[in-house]
Scaffold this active site. Structure first.
Site, PDB file in Angstrom:
ATOM      1  N   ASN A 103     -19.526   3.881  -4.933  1.00  0.00           N
ATOM      2  CA  ASN A 103     -19.076   3.066  -6.068  1.00  0.00           C
ATOM      3  C   ASN A 103     -19.524   1.614  -5.962  1.00  0.00           C
ATOM      4  O   ASN A 103     -20.038   1.035  -6.911  1.00  0.00           O
ATOM      5  CB  ASN A 103     -17.544   3.069  -6.126  1.00  0.00           C
ATOM      6  CG  ASN A 103     -17.026   4.340  -6.740  1.00  0.00           C
ATOM      7  OD1 ASN A 103     -17.551   4.802  -7.740  1.00  0.00           O
ATOM      8  ND2 ASN A 103     -16.015   4.925  -6.125  1.00  0.00           N
ATOM      9  N   VAL A 104     -19.284   1.013  -4.802  1.00  0.00           N
ATOM     10  CA  VAL A 104     -19.578  -0.406  -4.620  1.00  0.00           C
ATOM     11  C   VAL A 104     -21.041  -0.629  -4.235  1.00  0.00           C
ATOM     12  O   VAL A 104     -21.750  -1.437  -4.851  1.00  0.00           O
ATOM     13  CB  VAL A 104     -18.655  -1.016  -3.532  1.00  0.00           C
ATOM     14  CG1 VAL A 104     -19.025  -2.461  -3.250  1.00  0.00           C
ATOM     15  CG2 VAL A 104     -17.194  -0.926  -3.961  1.00  0.00           C
TER      16      VAL A 104
ATOM     17  N   LYS B 221       0.857  -1.187   0.000  1.00  0.00           N
ATOM     18  CA  LYS B 221       0.000   0.000   0.000  1.00  0.00           C
ATOM     19  C   LYS B 221       0.887   1.229   0.000  1.00  0.00           C
ATOM     20  O   LYS B 221       2.040   1.174   0.459  1.00  0.00           O
ATOM     21  CB  LYS B 221      -0.856  -0.007   1.270  1.00  0.00           C
ATOM     22  CG  LYS B 221      -2.175   0.714   1.109  1.00  0.00           C
ATOM     23  CD  LYS B 221      -3.252  -0.164   0.524  1.00  0.00           C
ATOM     24  CE  LYS B 221      -4.507   0.623   0.267  1.00  0.00           C
ATOM     25  NZ  LYS B 221      -5.602  -0.209  -0.235  1.00  0.00           N
TER      26      LYS B 221
ATOM     27  N   GLY C 253     -24.258   2.610   2.731  1.00  0.00           N
ATOM     28  CA  GLY C 253     -23.324   3.304   1.833  1.00  0.00           C
ATOM     29  C   GLY C 253     -23.567   2.899   0.392  1.00  0.00           C
ATOM     30  O   GLY C 253     -23.355   1.749   0.019  1.00  0.00           O
TER      31      GLY C 253
HETATM   32  P1  NAD Z   1     -17.276   5.432  -2.027  1.00  0.00           P
HETATM   33  O1  NAD Z   1     -16.616   6.567  -1.347  1.00  0.00           O
HETATM   34  O2  NAD Z   1     -17.607   5.513  -3.480  1.00  0.00           O
HETATM   35  O3  NAD Z   1     -18.686   5.124  -1.276  1.00  0.00           O
HETATM   36  C1  NAD Z   1     -18.829   5.123   0.092  1.00  0.00           C
HETATM   37  C2  NAD Z   1     -20.225   5.697   0.393  1.00  0.00           C
HETATM   38  O4  NAD Z   1     -20.479   5.543   1.780  1.00  0.00           O
HETATM   39  C3  NAD Z   1     -20.342   7.178   0.070  1.00  0.00           C
HETATM   40  O5  NAD Z   1     -21.500   7.408  -0.716  1.00  0.00           O
HETATM   41  C4  NAD Z   1     -20.437   7.829   1.454  1.00  0.00           C
HETATM   42  O6  NAD Z   1     -21.260   8.996   1.442  1.00  0.00           O
HETATM   43  C5  NAD Z   1     -21.081   6.728   2.257  1.00  0.00           C
HETATM   44  N1  NAD Z   1     -20.860   6.813   3.690  1.00  0.00           N
HETATM   45  C6  NAD Z   1     -19.782   7.293   4.355  1.00  0.00           C
HETATM   46  N2  NAD Z   1     -19.999   7.203   5.684  1.00  0.00           N
HETATM   47  C7  NAD Z   1     -21.202   6.612   5.863  1.00  0.00           C
HETATM   48  C8  NAD Z   1     -21.954   6.247   6.991  1.00  0.00           C
HETATM   49  N3  NAD Z   1     -21.517   6.453   8.230  1.00  0.00           N
HETATM   50  N4  NAD Z   1     -23.157   5.655   6.792  1.00  0.00           N
HETATM   51  C9  NAD Z   1     -23.622   5.455   5.549  1.00  0.00           C
HETATM   52  N5  NAD Z   1     -22.952   5.798   4.442  1.00  0.00           N
HETATM   53  C10 NAD Z   1     -21.767   6.379   4.595  1.00  0.00           C
HETATM   54  O7  NAD Z   1     -16.402   4.159  -1.706  1.00  0.00           O
HETATM   55  P2  NAD Z   1     -16.454   2.742  -2.436  1.00  0.00           P
HETATM   56  O8  NAD Z   1     -15.422   2.692  -3.499  1.00  0.00           O
HETATM   57  O9  NAD Z   1     -17.870   2.396  -2.760  1.00  0.00           O
HETATM   58  O10 NAD Z   1     -15.923   1.811  -1.264  1.00  0.00           O
HETATM   59  C11 NAD Z   1     -16.764   1.483  -0.156  1.00  0.00           C
HETATM   60  C12 NAD Z   1     -15.982   0.605   0.826  1.00  0.00           C
HETATM   61  O11 NAD Z   1     -15.546  -0.568   0.167  1.00  0.00           O
HETATM   62  C13 NAD Z   1     -14.713   1.246   1.394  1.00  0.00           C
HETATM   63  O12 NAD Z   1     -14.512   0.747   2.698  1.00  0.00           O
HETATM   64  C14 NAD Z   1     -13.609   0.713   0.473  1.00  0.00           C
HETATM   65  O13 NAD Z   1     -12.353   0.729   1.120  1.00  0.00           O
HETATM   66  C15 NAD Z   1     -14.107  -0.685   0.238  1.00  0.00           C
HETATM   67  N6  NAD Z   1     -13.615  -1.324  -0.985  1.00  0.00           N
HETATM   68  C16 NAD Z   1     -13.882  -0.778  -2.200  1.00  0.00           C
HETATM   69  C17 NAD Z   1     -13.455  -1.419  -3.360  1.00  0.00           C
HETATM   70  C18 NAD Z   1     -13.767  -0.865  -4.729  1.00  0.00           C
HETATM   71  O14 NAD Z   1     -13.648  -1.622  -5.704  1.00  0.00           O
HETATM   72  N7  NAD Z   1     -14.187   0.379  -4.841  1.00  0.00           N
HETATM   73  C19 NAD Z   1     -12.738  -2.621  -3.267  1.00  0.00           C
HETATM   74  C20 NAD Z   1     -12.486  -3.159  -2.010  1.00  0.00           C
HETATM   75  C21 NAD Z   1     -12.938  -2.501  -0.880  1.00  0.00           C
END
Ligand code: NAD
Length: 359
Positions: A192-193, A92, A189
């Site tokens: 993206n995911v 990382k 949340g």
């Molecule tokens: P993102 O920032 O696109 O989405 C996260 C969402 O969660 C946002 O819309 C944000 O407003 C919301 N959020 C933040 N705090 C919150 C809360 N307390 N309650 C409810 N919603 C809340 O991030 P992402 O890319 O979707 O990733 C989400 C999680 O998955 C992260 O922990 C990330 O590390 C993990 N992750 C993502 C990927 C990937 O492919 N993007 C891969 C592995 C792990």
């Protein structure tokens, strides 16, 4: 010579000062006044292959918090790459900067030079504070940057697909059928995911309840999918068959677990357990938990195929196999009366402890 030895001991002692230091293979930093780069790269374990993991750009409050983050996240990547069965180790990078204010082309190029200087021991990609465009800039200075292959699209879709497969496997274990139609899933949340997962589940006839810290975003996703939405602070207590944390870490704690109504937890967020003992607490509450780094390994599998030979079908088959690994983990956990996270950790450790040739 004595001076060198003394320094090495000091370095060693310095790393031990951090509770998250876990016999990391390499920790290296770069400061470059010209570009403003101040960055750390940590390689936790590279037994299975070069270390891979995203680069965060965060305005850390202190050097210590940046170090803690890079140590913890690189370790997590070792477990994720091992459980996903891809030939990489865990690494990382963190850049100590405000992404809105300090992210310049020069800074990203200097970071690319830093990655290149490690000669391929570490492969970088996106994370908080970095975008696809940023990785493209970094990739102008190093060939060790992943995730920009145009035909692959956004790797978050593959992450969501892996969560979906694990959810079906969990439903099969708990309810005797992988069919999710008619079940209620609470998604915490919808970024993206989470939004991609919700979309996939809606197509299966799942009853969705979504929440997001950004309430307008929750409403928008709920409206587009015909789902319900609730306030962000209520989603973990909402009545549902499955809880899908897709926002932050540490959402499964001694405080939240007793109030969970869901019998199944499968989601994309990293580091969902607030403390390791929560694994056992989930088991005692009869909640089937899919270890976070197993559920969300789809994205890293996607990057692996982007770097080797892109083949959408092979990606889908590989990602679907995460569910088989989860079934194996759940069966072992049940037979041994242990938590699923402890069992997944053990399987991952067996894999990354082996020499590369036999992996
Ligand atoms: P993102 O920032 O696109 O989405 C996260 C969402 O969660 C946002 O819309 C944000 O407003 C919301 N959020 C933040 N705090 C919150 C809360 N307390 N309650 C409810 N919603 C809340 O991030 P992402 O890319 O979707 O990733 C989400 C999680 O998955 C992260 O922990 C990330 O590390 C993990 N992750 C993502 C990927 C990937 O492919 N993007 C891969 C592995 C792990």
């Amino acid at each position: 010579m004595r001076y060198l030895q003394g320094n090495q001991q000091d370095d060693h002692a310095m790393h031990h000062h951090y509770p998250d230091f876990d016999d990391h293979a390499l920790i290296t930093s770069r400061y470059d006044a010209h570009s403003g780069l101040s960055a750390l790269i940590a390689i936790h374990n590279d037994t299975r292959g070069p270390a891979i993991g995203g680069c965060r750009i965060i305005d850390y409050q202190s050097f210590d918090s940046a170090m803690t983050d890079v140590l913890r996240l690189s370790r997590g990547m070792t477990y994720k790459t091992a459980i996903a069965g891809i030939p990489y180790g865990g690494g990382k990078a963190v850049i100590i900067a405000d992404p809105a204010r300090d992210k310049t082309t020069g800074l990203l190029e200097a970071f690319g030079d830093f990655v290149e200087s490690l000669g391929g021991r570490y492969i970088t990609s996106f994370d908080s504070g970095t975008t696809l465009a940023d990785i493209e800039t970094i990739a102008t200075r190093t060939s060790f940057a992943a995730g920009t292959l145009a035909e692959a699209g956004n790797a978050s879709g593959t992450t969501a697909q892996g969560i979906y497969h694990c959810m079906r496997a969990a439903a099969d274990i708990v309810h005797g059928s992988p069919d999710l139609s008619g079940m209620t899933v609470a998604v915490q949340g919808v970024g993206n995911v989470g939004a991609r997962l919700a979309d996939r589940l809606a197509r299966d006839g799942v009853l969705l309840i979504v929440a997001d810290a950004n309430e307008a975003r929750a409403r928008e996703v709920a409206d587009s999918l015909g789902a319900k939405w609730v306030a962000a602070d209520r989603i973990d207590r909402t009545t549902a068959h499955i809880f899908a944390p897709c926002a932050l870490g540490a959402v499964l704690s001694t405080k939240t677990i007793p109030d969970l109504s869901a019998q199944i937890v499968v989601g994309g967020a990293n580091n969902q357990l607030a403390t390791p003992d929560c694994d056992e607490l989930l088991r005692r509450h009869g909640i089937l938990y899919c270890p976070d780094y197993l559920a969300n390994a789809g994205g890293i599998i996607d990057l692996h195929y982007q770097r080797s030979a892109w083949n959408a079908e092979a990606v889908e088959t590989h990602v679907a196999s995460l569910a088989d690994t989860f079934v194996d983990v759940a069966e072992r956990a049940c037979a041994q009366g242990r938590g699923t996270a402890a069992v997944a950790d053990e399987i991952a450790q067996e894999r990354f402890a082996r020499p590369r040739t036999s992996a």
